[in-house]
Design a protein around this motif. Structure first.
Motif, PDB file in Angstrom:
ATOM      1  N   GLU A   1       0.835  -1.202   0.000  1.00 61.26           N
ATOM      2  CA  GLU A   1       0.000   0.000   0.000  1.00 61.26           C
ATOM      3  C   GLU A   1       0.872   1.255   0.000  1.00 61.26           C
ATOM      4  O   GLU A   1       0.643   2.189  -0.769  1.00 61.26           O
ATOM      5  CB  GLU A   1      -0.931   0.017   1.229  1.00 61.26           C
ATOM      6  CG  GLU A   1      -1.968  -1.093   1.250  1.00 61.26           C
ATOM      7  CD  GLU A   1      -1.511  -2.309   2.055  1.00 61.26           C
ATOM      8  OE1 GLU A   1      -2.365  -3.099   2.465  1.00 61.26           O
ATOM      9  OE2 GLU A   1      -0.270  -2.435   2.264  1.00 61.26           O
ATOM     10  N   LYS A   2       1.876   1.277   0.868  1.00 59.08           N
ATOM     11  CA  LYS A   2       2.761   2.442   0.984  1.00 59.08           C
ATOM     12  C   LYS A   2       3.439   2.758  -0.347  1.00 59.08           C
ATOM     13  O   LYS A   2       3.448   3.917  -0.794  1.00 59.08           O
ATOM     14  CB  LYS A   2       3.821   2.168   2.053  1.00 59.08           C
ATOM     15  CG  LYS A   2       4.906   3.237   2.149  1.00 59.08           C
ATOM     16  CD  LYS A   2       5.949   2.860   3.201  1.00 59.08           C
ATOM     17  CE  LYS A   2       7.095   3.871   3.241  1.00 59.08           C
ATOM     18  NZ  LYS A   2       8.109   3.498   4.281  1.00 59.08           N
TER      19      LYS A   2
ATOM     20  N   SER B   1       2.572   1.617  -3.346  1.00 62.06           N
ATOM     21  CA  SER B   1       1.584   1.907  -4.391  1.00 62.06           C
ATOM     22  C   SER B   1       1.234   3.383  -4.378  1.00 62.06           C
ATOM     23  O   SER B   1       1.046   4.013  -5.428  1.00 62.06           O
ATOM     24  CB  SER B   1       0.317   1.060  -4.179  1.00 62.06           C
ATOM     25  OG  SER B   1       0.565  -0.306  -4.444  1.00 62.06           O
ATOM     26  N   GLU B   2       1.168   3.960  -3.184  1.00 65.04           N
ATOM     27  CA  GLU B   2       0.912   5.395  -3.057  1.00 65.04           C
ATOM     28  C   GLU B   2       2.085   6.199  -3.636  1.00 65.04           C
ATOM     29  O   GLU B   2       1.885   7.234  -4.279  1.00 65.04           O
ATOM     30  CB  GLU B   2       0.695   5.764  -1.591  1.00 65.04           C
ATOM     31  CG  GLU B   2      -0.540   5.135  -0.939  1.00 65.04           C
ATOM     32  CD  GLU B   2      -1.840   5.838  -1.305  1.00 65.04           C
ATOM     33  OE1 GLU B   2      -1.873   6.592  -2.295  1.00 65.04           O
ATOM     34  OE2 GLU B   2      -2.833   5.610  -0.581  1.00 65.04           O
TER      35      GLU B   2
ATOM     36  N   LYS C   1       1.991   8.802  -6.756  1.00 63.38           N
ATOM     37  CA  LYS C   1       2.463  10.180  -6.639  1.00 63.38           C
ATOM     38  C   LYS C   1       3.384  10.553  -7.794  1.00 63.38           C
ATOM     39  O   LYS C   1       3.325  11.657  -8.329  1.00 63.38           O
ATOM     40  CB  LYS C   1       3.181  10.364  -5.302  1.00 63.38           C
ATOM     41  CG  LYS C   1       3.690  11.768  -5.054  1.00 63.38           C
ATOM     42  CD  LYS C   1       4.394  11.868  -3.696  1.00 63.38           C
ATOM     43  CE  LYS C   1       4.935  13.272  -3.449  1.00 63.38           C
ATOM     44  NZ  LYS C   1       5.641  13.354  -2.131  1.00 63.38           N
TER      45      LYS C   1
ATOM     46  N   ASP D   1      -3.350   5.770 -10.591  1.00 69.19           N
ATOM     47  CA  ASP D   1      -3.999   5.660  -9.289  1.00 69.19           C
ATOM     48  C   ASP D   1      -3.439   4.510  -8.443  1.00 69.19           C
ATOM     49  O   ASP D   1      -3.198   3.410  -8.947  1.00 69.19           O
ATOM     50  CB  ASP D   1      -5.501   5.462  -9.473  1.00 69.19           C
ATOM     51  CG  ASP D   1      -6.102   6.542 -10.356  1.00 69.19           C
ATOM     52  OD1 ASP D   1      -6.774   7.442  -9.842  1.00 69.19           O
ATOM     53  OD2 ASP D   1      -5.879   6.482 -11.588  1.00 69.19           O
ATOM     54  N   ALA D   2      -3.283   4.762  -7.143  1.00 70.80           N
ATOM     55  CA  ALA D   2      -2.735   3.758  -6.227  1.00 70.80           C
ATOM     56  C   ALA D   2      -3.575   2.489  -6.220  1.00 70.80           C
ATOM     57  O   ALA D   2      -3.047   1.387  -6.025  1.00 70.80           O
ATOM     58  CB  ALA D   2      -2.647   4.345  -4.814  1.00 70.80           C
TER      59      ALA D   2
ATOM     60  N   TYR E   1      -1.834  -1.103  -6.722  1.00 72.43           N
ATOM     61  CA  TYR E   1      -1.976  -2.207  -5.778  1.00 72.43           C
ATOM     62  C   TYR E   1      -2.542  -3.452  -6.469  1.00 72.43           C
ATOM     63  O   TYR E   1      -2.228  -4.579  -6.090  1.00 72.43           O
ATOM     64  CB  TYR E   1      -2.890  -1.797  -4.617  1.00 72.43           C
ATOM     65  CG  TYR E   1      -3.033  -2.848  -3.537  1.00 72.43           C
ATOM     66  CD1 TYR E   1      -2.131  -2.909  -2.473  1.00 72.43           C
ATOM     67  CD2 TYR E   1      -4.068  -3.789  -3.575  1.00 72.43           C
ATOM     68  CE1 TYR E   1      -2.260  -3.877  -1.473  1.00 72.43           C
ATOM     69  CE2 TYR E   1      -4.200  -4.756  -2.586  1.00 72.43           C
ATOM     70  CZ  TYR E   1      -3.295  -4.794  -1.544  1.00 72.43           C
ATOM     71  OH  TYR E   1      -3.415  -5.752  -0.563  1.00 72.43           O
TER      72      TYR E   1
ATOM     73  N   ARG F   1     -12.369   3.060  -1.104  1.00 74.30           N
ATOM     74  CA  ARG F   1     -11.636   3.507  -2.287  1.00 74.30           C
ATOM     75  C   ARG F   1     -11.818   2.509  -3.431  1.00 74.30           C
ATOM     76  O   ARG F   1     -11.963   2.902  -4.592  1.00 74.30           O
ATOM     77  CB  ARG F   1     -10.142   3.641  -1.955  1.00 74.30           C
ATOM     78  CG  ARG F   1      -9.816   4.738  -0.983  1.00 74.30           C
ATOM     79  CD  ARG F   1      -8.348   4.747  -0.587  1.00 74.30           C
ATOM     80  NE  ARG F   1      -7.445   4.918  -1.720  1.00 74.30           N
ATOM     81  CZ  ARG F   1      -6.134   5.125  -1.603  1.00 74.30           C
ATOM     82  NH1 ARG F   1      -5.580   5.198  -0.392  1.00 74.30           N
ATOM     83  NH2 ARG F   1      -5.375   5.280  -2.675  1.00 74.30           N
TER      84      ARG F   1
END
Length: 470
Positions: A264-265, A267-268, A272, A277-278, A282, A408
């Motif tokens: 998750e971290k 993917s964000e 960025k 999109d994250a 993911y 989300r």
């Protein structure tokens, strides 16, 4: 005595100046494809986390050298190949199809490149896909006969499309019209209903549906042809600086380990940097992801290169073939595994999806059946919630919404193939006992319901039915 000391100091200073002047600066120029998110461990993450600096050698013949690390980002493999042949890049990341073209193009130019590692892929073919406009009545590839399909030419998705056409027994000249179209152009065309279908590589067959401008009707796994993205290096560079090649691969291994621990971290972070999109990042990098991160040269990946070379010759994009065993060189990745304390042979034999070691977020039960897993990523929560079944996740989704929170994304695994799906785009079969299973294709959901009982529902209907039954 003072004069002697002064002269000695001058000699030392002069020696230092000569040493500095003679110190070698070694270029490490890497061509990345940031938006092709399954290359992240070979490019974006290494760059953003400065992992390469940790492993570049500074002893032996590299004592005193400095490094000129250059990163150049591209949207596809072809310009990376051009830059490599022009001597402007040392490394490049790309898929099996453009990577094979890279090797052939180098030969034609009197040079040589070598494929040094895979990064992420699917021995079953997932990653490439075909989409249609949201309002299109088409639900399966077989309905595209007589239609026009766009695709980025000479891409891995182009190879998938040709194989899918062959599987149908269609005549390429008469039964389908294939035109070239880049992803950024295709997105607008799909949104405006200007094309009937579009085939593309990672991440666009998922990104377009996620953004609500297309529906996925075909996954590359249906062609049952392996696909991957990996890294290449100039052969002369590798011969001169083998330790640097190993250093790059050790950085890729660490990037792989980091995103495996915290998908998750990272993917964000990918979102960025790339704007992809994250939730889609993911989909690929999370546990049980659409593809598997894999740095070993599986026989299937070797075959993917061989198939790509044959296809390029067939398309007259190349006028000669190439011995795969002289193009793929696993010496460097094997050494990188060894230096990282990893067992290459064990990894080579491992065909499992990226594992999910978790308990159902609602019931606490240990999750054992990966093909029934569903997940919910709640806005404001750093971690994705995992569930043993789609019905458990749908029930939890209702609770999330009743608390005033927003999901989300909802993920589900295809009941037959096991690939990860965007739940809102999936089809579901709800059995008489309340069990819910997810499918990519409506026709497969209908076949499952016919064989096992139950009703076929879209996401909204399945969600409402689970809520109503409780």
């Amino acid at each position: 005595m003072t004069l002697r000391l002064h002269l000695a100091a001058l000699v030392l200073a002069a020696s230092a100046l000569v040493s500095t002047a003679e110190a070698e600066t070694i270029r490490v120029a890497i061509g990345t494809q940031d938006t092709t998110i399954n290359t992240a461990t070979g490019g974006l993450l290494i760059r953003e986390l400065k992992l390469l600096d940790k492993y570049l050698p500074h002893d032996g013949k590299y004592a005193g050298v400095s490094y000129d690390i250059q990163w150049k980002n591209f949207t596809s493999g072809a310009p990376i190949t051009n830059e490599q042949i022009a001597g402007k890049l040392d490394f490049g990341v790309m898929a099996d199809f453009p990577g094979s073209f890279n090797g052939l193009a180098h030969i034609k130019a009197g040079r040589k490149s070598i494929f040094i590692t895979a990064l992420q892929g699917s021995v079953g073919g997932s990653g490439n896909g075909i989409v249609v406009p949201v309002q299109s009545p088409i639900q399966s590839f077989s309905e595209l006969k007589g239609k026009t399909i766009s695709v980025p030419f000479a891409s891995t998705s182009h190879g998938m499309l040709l194989r899918a056409v062959k599987e149908q027994g269609w005549d390429l000249e008469k039964d389908v019209t294939i035109i070239t179209q880049a992803p950024e152009v295709a997105g607008a065309a799909l949104k405006a209903n200007q094309i009937e279908a579009h085939a593309d590589f990672v991440p666009f067959a998922e990104l377009f549906p996620w953004r609500g401008i297309a529906r996925k009707i075909y996954d590359g796994s249906q062609a049952k042809t392996p696909t991957f993205h990996g890294a290449l290096v100039d052969a002369d560079y590798a011969a001169k600086y083998p330790e640097i090649v190993v250093a790059y691969l050790r950085a890729a291994i660490e990037a792989d380990q980091l995103i495996g621990k915290e998908p998750e971290k990272y993917s964000e972070l990918i979102a960025k940097v790339t704007g992809v999109d994250a939730e889609v990042d993911y989909l690929f990098h999370g546990p049980l992801g659409l593809q598997t991160r894999d740095l070993t040269w599986k026989p299937e990946y070797r075959q993917a290169v061989a198939t790509a070379i044959d296809t390029l010759v067939l398309l007259k994009k190349a006028d000669q073939t190439y011995d795969v065993n002289s193009f793929i060189d696993d010496r460097f990745i094997r050494e990188a595994f060894k230096q990282s304390g990893l067992d290459y042979e064990a990894a080579l034999k491992n065909y499992a999806q990226l594992p999910l070691d978790a308990k159902d977020a609602a019931t606490g039960e240990v999750i054992t059946d990966p093909k029934r897993v569903a997940e919910v990523w709640v806005a404001g929560e750093p971690l994705v919630r995992h569930y043993a079944s789609a019905q458990n996740a749908l029930k939890a989704l209702k609770s999330v919404e009743s608390e005033g929170k927003t999901a989300r994304v909802f993920y589900a695994q295809d009941r037959e193939s096991g690939i990860k799906l965007l739940g809102a785009q999936a089809w579901f079969v709800r059995a008489d006992n309340g069990e819910v299973d997810a499918f990519l294709l409506k026709e497969r959901a209908e076949a499952w319901a016919k064989a096992h009982g139950g009703s076929v529902q879209d996401f909204a209907t399945a969600k409402a039915a689970v809520v109503a039954s409780n």
